[in-house]
Design a protein around this motif. Structure first.
Motif, mmCIF file in Angstrom:
data_model
loop_
_atom_site.group_PDB
_atom_site.id
_atom_site.type_symbol
_atom_site.label_atom_id
_atom_site.label_comp_id
_atom_site.label_asym_id
_atom_site.label_seq_id
_atom_site.Cartn_x
_atom_site.Cartn_y
_atom_site.Cartn_z
ATOM 1 N N UNK A 125 10.819 2.392 -2.759
ATOM 2 C CA UNK A 125 10.598 1.142 -2.960
ATOM 3 C C UNK A 125 9.779 0.568 -1.469
ATOM 4 N N UNK A 126 9.150 -0.417 -1.943
ATOM 5 C CA UNK A 126 7.957 -0.899 -0.815
ATOM 6 C C UNK A 126 7.964 -2.449 -1.049
ATOM 7 N N UNK A 127 7.423 -3.266 -0.103
ATOM 8 C CA UNK A 127 7.128 -4.618 -0.256
ATOM 9 C C UNK A 127 5.889 -4.837 -1.257
ATOM 10 N N UNK A 128 6.359 -6.090 -2.168
ATOM 11 C CA UNK A 128 5.048 -6.319 -3.060
ATOM 12 C C UNK A 128 4.046 -7.111 -2.477
ATOM 13 N N UNK A 129 4.237 -7.730 -1.475
ATOM 14 C CA UNK A 129 2.925 -8.588 -0.780
ATOM 15 C C UNK A 129 2.126 -7.748 -0.223
ATOM 16 N N UNK A 130 0.853 -8.079 -0.126
ATOM 17 C CA UNK A 130 -0.455 -7.537 0.125
ATOM 18 C C UNK A 130 -0.218 -6.693 1.308
ATOM 19 N N UNK A 131 0.041 -7.541 2.621
ATOM 20 C CA UNK A 131 -0.110 -7.086 3.715
ATOM 21 C C UNK A 131 1.244 -6.097 4.155
ATOM 22 N N UNK A 132 2.232 -6.431 3.703
ATOM 23 C CA UNK A 132 3.227 -5.660 4.051
ATOM 24 C C UNK A 132 3.430 -4.229 3.176
ATOM 25 N N UNK A 133 2.763 -4.275 2.096
ATOM 26 C CA UNK A 133 2.605 -3.026 1.182
ATOM 27 C C UNK A 133 1.791 -2.145 1.959
ATOM 28 N N UNK A 134 0.623 -2.682 2.614
ATOM 29 C CA UNK A 134 -0.291 -1.900 3.113
ATOM 30 C C UNK A 134 0.294 -1.270 4.374
ATOM 31 N N UNK A 135 1.343 -1.921 5.138
ATOM 32 C CA UNK A 135 1.741 -1.393 6.352
ATOM 33 C C UNK A 135 2.789 -0.035 5.577
ATOM 34 N N UNK A 136 3.569 -0.153 4.578
ATOM 35 C CA UNK A 136 4.038 0.904 3.986
ATOM 36 C C UNK A 136 3.167 2.165 3.594
ATOM 37 N N UNK A 137 2.004 1.824 3.031
ATOM 38 C CA UNK A 137 1.141 2.830 2.546
ATOM 39 C C UNK A 137 0.735 3.662 3.837
ATOM 40 N N UNK A 138 0.261 3.073 4.891
ATOM 41 C CA UNK A 138 0.003 3.571 5.980
ATOM 42 C C UNK A 138 0.940 4.467 6.384
ATOM 43 N N UNK A 139 2.078 4.172 6.515
ATOM 44 C CA UNK A 139 3.438 5.072 6.940
ATOM 45 C C UNK A 139 3.521 6.320 5.943
ATOM 46 N N UNK A 140 3.208 6.017 4.682
ATOM 47 C CA UNK A 140 3.201 7.052 3.634
ATOM 48 C C UNK A 140 2.378 8.051 3.869
ATOM 49 N N UNK A 141 0.989 7.464 4.259
ATOM 50 C CA UNK A 141 -0.163 8.503 4.718
ATOM 51 C C UNK A 141 0.291 9.317 5.858
ATOM 52 N N UNK A 142 0.667 8.486 6.828
ATOM 53 C CA UNK A 142 1.027 9.187 8.162
ATOM 54 C C UNK A 142 2.101 10.386 7.766
ATOM 55 N N UNK A 143 3.069 10.316 6.943
ATOM 56 C CA UNK A 143 3.825 11.353 6.488
ATOM 57 C C UNK A 143 3.411 12.560 5.642
ATOM 58 N N UNK A 144 2.180 12.129 5.173
ATOM 59 C CA UNK A 144 1.506 13.136 4.277
ATOM 60 C C UNK A 144 1.994 13.155 2.903
ATOM 61 N N UNK A 145 2.487 12.042 2.435
ATOM 62 C CA UNK A 145 3.232 11.774 1.070
ATOM 63 C C UNK A 145 2.055 11.369 0.390
ATOM 64 N N UNK A 146 1.071 10.676 0.720
ATOM 65 C CA UNK A 146 -0.057 9.993 -0.177
ATOM 66 C C UNK A 146 -1.227 10.301 0.752
ATOM 67 N N UNK A 147 -2.653 10.368 -0.021
ATOM 68 C CA UNK A 147 -3.750 10.195 0.987
ATOM 69 C C UNK A 147 -4.385 9.026 0.184
#
Length: 270
Positions: free
Chosen positions: A135-157
């Motif tokens: 789960x992650x925030x549904x507002x645009x800017x905070x969702x981007x923060x979560x996706x940045x971390x997902x990318x840092x983990x290598x879970x998504x690109x």
């Protein structure tokens, strides 16, 4: 005719002077009531313990209004129901103000709790399994923060050329573990921990829910544009009460409160 009593007259004069001074202070436009909005948790507590006492010493009446979402505080500020708010970062403020055509401005950045990745089901990040729910925030800017971390983990690109600060689910190019992303209102993310494998939770809502920052399996290193801030109406930027709010946040008294009560928060550069 009653005799004139100098002592009694002096007492009356002093009382009258005190009353006039009191009325003058109450009518002083530079000493108004300040209605300060914040999300419940650390940012309202920063005001309660570090800012309100200072402003009250200056003659203000300070009322804290707590919110459980990221929409109403800016609408209330723009409508004049609030005089300032503290809950958002500059990326969110700029986008929200542009989308809703609001004249709001940043006053000062404040110590900020980082967004973190939490779990009630897993103790380590390497326990991730294919098909896990996050789960992650549904507002645009905070969702981007979560996706940045997902990318840092290598879970998504992300897709080539995408600005990570503006990224969303649509910008994900690969998801090798077939993670199911569950966007939720930020305030609901702590409750989702019983239903998902991992949850990205904004620091203020994590602390309000009884989570500790060091409970997170991953904490973001907050860049300046994600530090929270105090916002006011643009037209009020030069008003004395706004200057007094800024001075309170920059004071040594406030710094001591942060050290005592908000350890681990990322601090703005002085």
């Amino acid at each position: 005719m009653k005799k004139f009593h100098p002592l009694r007259a002096g007492v009356l004069a002093i009382a009258l002077s005190a009353t006039i001074a009191s009325l003058a202070q109450a009518a002083d436009p530079n000493k108004p009531e300040i209605r300060f909005g914040a999300t419940a948790g650390p940012y309202s507590d920063q005001i309660r313990y570090g800012i309100k006492p200072q402003l009250e010493k200056e003659g203000y009446k300070v009322t804290i209004v707590e919110f459980s979402d990221y929409v109403q505080p800016n609408l209330a500020l723009a409508d004049g129901a609030l005089d300032a708010n503290a809950f958002q970062h500059e990326v969110y403020l700029k986008k929200f103000s542009a989308d809703h055509k609001l004249a709001l401005s940043e006053l000062v950045k404040v110590p900020t709790a980082p967004i973190g990745l939490y779990s009630h089901k897993h103790k380590r990040l390497d326990e991730l399994k294919d098909g896990a729910t996050v789960s992650l925030p549904n507002d645009v800017t905070n969702q981007a923060r979560a996706i940045i971390l997902l990318q840092q983990l290598g879970w998504v690109t992300l897709k080539p050329g995408v600005d990570p600060v503006k990224s969303s689910e649509r910008d994900i190019a690969s998801n090798p573990h077939r993670i199911k992303l569950v966007p939720l209102e930020a305030a609901q993310l702590p409750r989702s921990l019983d239903d998902v494998d991992y949850a990205f939770v904004n620091g203020n809502f994590a602390l309000a829910a009884g989570l500790k920052l060091n409970d997170a399996l991953l904490l973001e290193k907050i860049p300046p544009y994600y530090l929270n801030l105090v916002a006011v109406r643009t037209a009020d930027l030069n008003k004395p009460y706004v200057t007094d709010i800024a001075n309170a946040y920059r004071s040594a008294d406030f710094a001591r409160v942060i050290e005592q009560r908000f350890a681990g928060f990322s601090k703005p550069a002085q």
